[in-house]
Motif scaffolding. Structure first.
Motif, PDB file in Angstrom:
ATOM      1  N   PHE A  72       0.835  -1.203   0.000  1.00 35.03           N
ATOM      2  CA  PHE A  72       0.000   0.000   0.000  1.00 35.03           C
ATOM      3  C   PHE A  72       0.863   1.244   0.000  1.00 35.03           C
ATOM      4  N   LYS A 121      -1.124   4.847   6.624  1.00 35.57           N
ATOM      5  CA  LYS A 121      -1.611   3.915   7.638  1.00 35.57           C
ATOM      6  C   LYS A 121      -1.823   2.534   7.025  1.00 35.57           C
ATOM      7  N   ARG A 135      -2.468  -0.252   9.089  1.00 34.61           N
ATOM      8  CA  ARG A 135      -2.983  -1.211  10.064  1.00 34.61           C
ATOM      9  C   ARG A 135      -4.083  -2.049   9.442  1.00 34.61           C
ATOM     10  N   GLU A 136      -4.075  -3.324   9.740  1.00 32.03           N
ATOM     11  CA  GLU A 136      -5.088  -4.208   9.166  1.00 32.03           C
ATOM     12  C   GLU A 136      -6.437  -3.921   9.796  1.00 32.03           C
ATOM     13  N   PRO A 137      -7.479  -3.962   8.996  1.00 28.79           N
ATOM     14  CA  PRO A 137      -8.812  -3.782   9.567  1.00 28.79           C
ATOM     15  C   PRO A 137      -9.135  -4.951  10.477  1.00 28.79           C
ATOM     16  N   LYS A 138      -9.849  -4.656  11.542  1.00 33.34           N
ATOM     17  CA  LYS A 138     -10.290  -5.742  12.435  1.00 33.34           C
ATOM     18  C   LYS A 138     -11.085  -6.711  11.580  1.00 33.34           C
ATOM     19  N   ILE A 165     -13.347  -5.834   7.813  1.00 34.52           N
ATOM     20  CA  ILE A 165     -14.183  -4.909   7.073  1.00 34.52           C
ATOM     21  C   ILE A 165     -15.562  -5.475   7.279  1.00 34.52           C
ATOM     22  N   GLU A 166     -16.433  -4.666   7.712  1.00 30.88           N
ATOM     23  CA  GLU A 166     -17.707  -5.174   8.200  1.00 30.88           C
ATOM     24  C   GLU A 166     -18.317  -6.223   7.292  1.00 30.88           C
ATOM     25  N   GLY A 167     -18.713  -7.284   7.906  1.00 30.60           N
ATOM     26  CA  GLY A 167     -19.419  -8.299   7.141  1.00 30.60           C
ATOM     27  C   GLY A 167     -18.470  -9.256   6.450  1.00 30.60           C
ATOM     28  N   GLY A 168     -17.259  -8.823   6.253  1.00 32.35           N
ATOM     29  CA  GLY A 168     -16.319  -9.710   5.582  1.00 32.35           C
ATOM     30  C   GLY A 168     -16.722  -9.975   4.152  1.00 32.35           C
ATOM     31  N   ASP A 169     -17.877  -9.457   3.742  1.00 30.35           N
ATOM     32  CA  ASP A 169     -18.281  -9.695   2.369  1.00 30.35           C
ATOM     33  C   ASP A 169     -17.804  -8.559   1.479  1.00 30.35           C
ATOM     34  N   ALA A 170     -16.920  -7.749   2.044  1.00 31.87           N
ATOM     35  CA  ALA A 170     -16.367  -6.655   1.244  1.00 31.87           C
ATOM     36  C   ALA A 170     -15.558  -7.244   0.094  1.00 31.87           C
TER      37      ALA A 170
END
Lengths: 369, 508
Positions: A352, A357, A359-362, A364-369
């Motif tokens: 990137f 920044k 930092r890895e996302p906890k 991405i909501e839903g994981g269906d991103a």
């Protein structure tokens, strides 16, 4: 989170480890090129500083010889790891395997080819028994297998030495080993063209790799072992026999180490050993499984790498480089793999570029991103 | 009124996906502002941008009217933005104070001045009515209390704007109620709260305004007082949502599950289920209502074989299964959607497709002679994913851990329903899910009933019990205190029976 292939991480660790070694050699006032020469010689038998001397295959065969038990102990630790267990009892399983092989070699009379196979099977069974004990205690009593395994390492050494001294014919000249095992039980050298002890025992490592891969990746048995390892409660809930799985995992893991111990007795020492300490093959297996990301292909390459460093020690000394350098490289590689999150961070940083920044996302909501 | 935070026209692209598309969020000072959206609507991404974990692709952020660039969580903290995470970030063996001061330890002669810190924690705790003991260890206090420690952590760092990420997911109803009061207290003391949630009831209860996101897009901001739950739900899902489940008459058939005089001990060896009798017939949904901890867990464990029954019998289709191993019960015709999906329902580190076959991996077509058949496994996974609309990043290869809670639950429901057994034991099937997913799961459960399955529904949520059940059994202190027809009862009556102050056995 972007997935990084664990083998890529290991590879990066290896490269960094080697670069570090070159740097260290240079700092201590020696020629880093000598290190390269030593490694190339151990790997190919070709001496870059004496190109006319030709290739000495003995070095290559010695490398292969070291790799065989290391791959097996690596498979042992990897198998346990994949099924949620930590087998630090490799040393003990290695010793009981070697002793069982010596017993079968000296006490049973069998024709060639069949005799070493019988010895190896006995060794596998003995290693399995030594894995069974911590497995049993873990499964039914919840006792941490690490503690039991470490204790059993010492138990194995002293019990085996006692049995060997008490029951097997001891060599009167040295009083520190048994008499030589009969020729029928010896694992013969693959080629007698060199002095290398590289023997047909390597087939056991290949069989081991195939068995490991087949059980773990292909069978329902491996599926249920892995499920147990990842989530015992979910496995129980799905109707799997969790206790049985834990015990079997440890037994299979122990069997790999047992065979490794036997290969040394049957192919290299050719007598029943009385152990004064650990050979460290069992502990090496932990590093190999770690660097090899606990899969068959990875363990193979990691085993080849660590055995190269082991077999290079001799060559290093010829070129006036302390053989501890080889151990240092090993240590650095293990450290880097152990802190692989740091490598992942660096890889992400490269990925990137431009973003501050990373930092890895906890998630991405839903994981269906 | 001035705005505490303005996030204007925020767009955030990830490789292959636009997580936030021109989203605007304006939060007035001293209000509770709710951020509503389904799982995967982009709420967390937006919050991560506000908290400095991501940089927006475009758009601007203003804090108290001043434009800022939040490139780092530390900058967010300096700006007075604090986040109470859904999963607490606390160290179990440390005390409350030690956790709160972590990273900001007050020092005295180079040593940590715990006393001073504890006094400050106590002060804050009293000011906001949090009632936290500064010297208690985290491992010894309740989940609700732990959450308050997280709040204190923010207050200790002088946060003015507090972000709550799904704060009620882990709380009991009483704790939720307390949290709502705490939030009101915080507002009174001048703080601003941003509440991320998909629970409409809570928004209605505590929030002043609500911004709705759907599939990464900004849908609108509404005044909570003037909008009802139904409208909010529609904004969130993008279509009309029915809270009531449509279902026809039930036609009960033969008894499938018969529990007779069952006694089960809990882990402390005390009877948790006492001489319990209950029958579930084919084609009906029996709801087991009760307050958490009245023996439901132990009852379900005994039914499914995870725990031993100490007395009585359990019959499945007439066969005694009281002491049968788990595997045999499953094979005989029992499916189970467990209460704890992470502990019992899924192997989180397995790929989704492997979780689908966790019961039947050792049977054709998924394996032959002990060797797995990857092709059959893949096809089966594709089928279930399509049929049950399980969404995930890499389809059947997705590591289950990375999926959203709603989709994990859908995966379990898909697996258990597809096994097509005569008895379905469903425990808390919609905990933590958004209205769209709840509606879907409820519909599927009713469909199974109509196919003639016997369904035992265990839920702590009365709404769910009332919506789905044909008959309702109430459990109190390990005993059935009520057995009534759904159509003849209401919330009040059930409440009395759940508290143990009314007994009624009508629907036998």
């Amino acid at each position: 989170m972007k997935k990084h292939n664990p083998l890529v991480i290991s590879l990066i660790a290896v490269v960094i480890g080697l670069l570090f070694a070159f740097g260290l050699v240079a700092i201590t006032g020696r020629n880093p090129f000598d290190l390269l020469t030593a490694l190339v010689r151990s790997m190919t038998g070709f001496n870059m500083q004496k190109p006319d001397a030709g290739i000495n295959p003995m070095f290559v065969l010695n490398w292969f010889k070291y790799s065989v038990p290391m791959i097996l102990t690596g498979l042992s630790v990897a198998f346990a790891y994949r099924t949620g267990l930590f087998n630090i009892g490799g040393e003990g399983q290695f010793i009981v395997g070697g002793t069982a092989a010596a017993f079968v070699a000296l006490c049973v009379d069998l024709p060639p080819i069949i005799h070493p196979i019988a010895c190896l099977l006995a060794a596998a069974a003995a290693g399995a028994v030594w894995g069974f004990l911590p497995g049993l205690l873990k499964a039914y009593r919840g006792i941490n297998e690490v503690v039991i395994c470490i204790m059993l390492n010492y138990s194995a050494m002293y019990i085996c030495n006692m049995l060997t001294r008490g029951l097997l014919p001891i060599d009167p000249n040295t009083n520190a080993r048994t008499i030589s095992i009969p020729d029928s039980a010896v694992l013969k050298q693959v080629t007698t063209a060199t002095a290398s002890q590289f023997n047909w025992g390597f087939l056991a490592a290949i069989v081991g790799l195939v068995i490991f891969w087949f059980i773990i990746e292909k069978t329902t048995f491996g599926f249920s072992l892995k499920a147990t390892g990842f989530n015992k409660e979910a496995a129980r809930f799905a109707g799997m026999k969790v206790e049985r799985n834990i015990i079997l995992s440890m037994m299979i893991s122990g069997a790999f180490c047992g065979v490794a111990g036997a290969l040394l007795v049957l192919g290299e020492y050719k007598y029943g050993r009385i152990y004064t300490g650990f050979d460290n093959y069992g502990f090496d297996g932990i590093s190999i499984a770690l660097v090899g990301a606990a899969n068959a292909v990875g363990v193979f390459f990691a085993g080849m790498l660590f055995s190269l460093l082991k077999s290079a020690s001799g060559n290093l000394q010829i070129f006036q480089i302390p053989s501890e350098i080889a151990e240092l490289v090993q240590a650095i590689i293990i450290y880097l793999v152990a802190i692989q999150y740091a490598i992942i961070l660096v890889l992400d940083k490269i990925d990137f570029k431009g973003f501050k920044k990373k930092r890895e996302p906890k998630s991405i909501e839903g994981g269906d991103a | 009124m001035a705005y505490a935070i303005e996030m204007l026209n925020i767009t955030k692209d990830f490789p292959g996906i636009r997580a936030n598309d021109n989203v605007t969020l304006k939060i007035k000072e001293q209000t509770v502002h709710a951020l509503l959206g389904e799982n995967g609507a982009g709420k967390s991404t937006l919050m991560s941008i506000l908290f400095g974990l991501y940089q927006p692709t475009s758009g601007t952020i203003k804090v108290r009217g001043k434009e800022v660039v939040i490139s780092d969580p530390n900058i967010a903290t300096e700006l007075g933005i604090g986040m109470v995470h859904q999963h607490f970030k606390l160290i179990d063996c440390f005390t409350v104070t030690e956790n709160i001061i972590l990273g900001l330890e007050p020092k005295k002669f180079g040593m940590i001045d715990i006393k001073k810190a504890a006094e400050r924690v106590k002060e804050l705790s009293e000011l906001y009515g949090l009632n936290v003991d500064p010297y208690a260890k985290i491992q010894d206090i309740s989940v609700g209390m732990q959450q308050r420690v997280e709040i204190l952590k923010m207050l200790y760092r002088n946060a003015e704007i507090l972000i709550f990420d799904e704060p009620t997911a882990v709380l009991t109803p009483q704790e939720i109620h307390e949290l709502m009061n705490i939030m009101r207290g915080l507002i009174k003391e001048g703080k601003t709260i941003l509440l991320i949630t998909h629970k409409l009831k809570e928004i209605k209860e505590v929030a002043d305004e609500c911004t709705v996101l759907r599939k990464g897009k900004y849908i609108g901001t509404i005044d909570v007082k003037e909008t009802d739950e139904k409208q909010m739900a529609e904004m969130m899902v993008g279509r009309e949502v029915s809270f009531a489940v449509e279902k026809g008459e039930c036609h009960p058939g033969k008894p499938v599950l018969e529990i007779k005089d069952l006694t089960v001990m809990n882990v402390k060896k005390l009877p948790a289920v006492k001489n319990l009798n209950l029958t579930v017939r084919a084609g009906e949904i029996v709801g087991l209502a009760g307050i958490d901890g009245n023996g439901q867990t132990e009852l379900v464990y005994a039914l499914t074989g995870l725990a031993k029954a100490h007395g009585g019998t359990i019959l499945l289709k007439g066969q005694d299964i009281t002491h049968m191993p788990i595997k045999k019960r499953l094979d005989l015709g029992m499916s189970h959607v467990p209460e704890d999906r992470h502990k019992h329902g899924l192997v989180l580190d397995f790929a989704l497709k492997d979780n689908f076959i966790i019961h039947c991996y050792n049977r054709p077509p998924f394996s032959e002679h002990g060797v797995l058949k990857p092709k059959a496994i893949d096809e089966y996974a594709d089928k279930l994913i399509e049929q049950f609309d399980v969404r995930s990043g890499q389809g059947k290869e997705t590591i289950t851990r990375s999926m959203s809670g709603g989709n994990q639950q859908k995966a379990i429901i898909a697996r258990e329903i597809d096994r097509s057994t005569d008895l379905l034991v469903v425990v808390q099937p919609t905990r933590g899910l958004d209205v769209g997913a709840i509606e879907y799961i409820h519909t599927r459960i009713v469909e199974e009933r109509d196919k003639g399955k016997a369904i035992l529904l265990v839920s702590f949520e009365l709404d769910e019990i009332l919506n789905l059940s044909d008959r309702i059994a109430v459990i109190h202190d390990g005993e059935i205190t009520g057995l009534v027809w759904r159509k003849d009862t209401d919330e009040n009556e059930l409440g009395l029976m759940m508290a143990g102050s009314l007994k009624k056995m009508e629907a036998l």
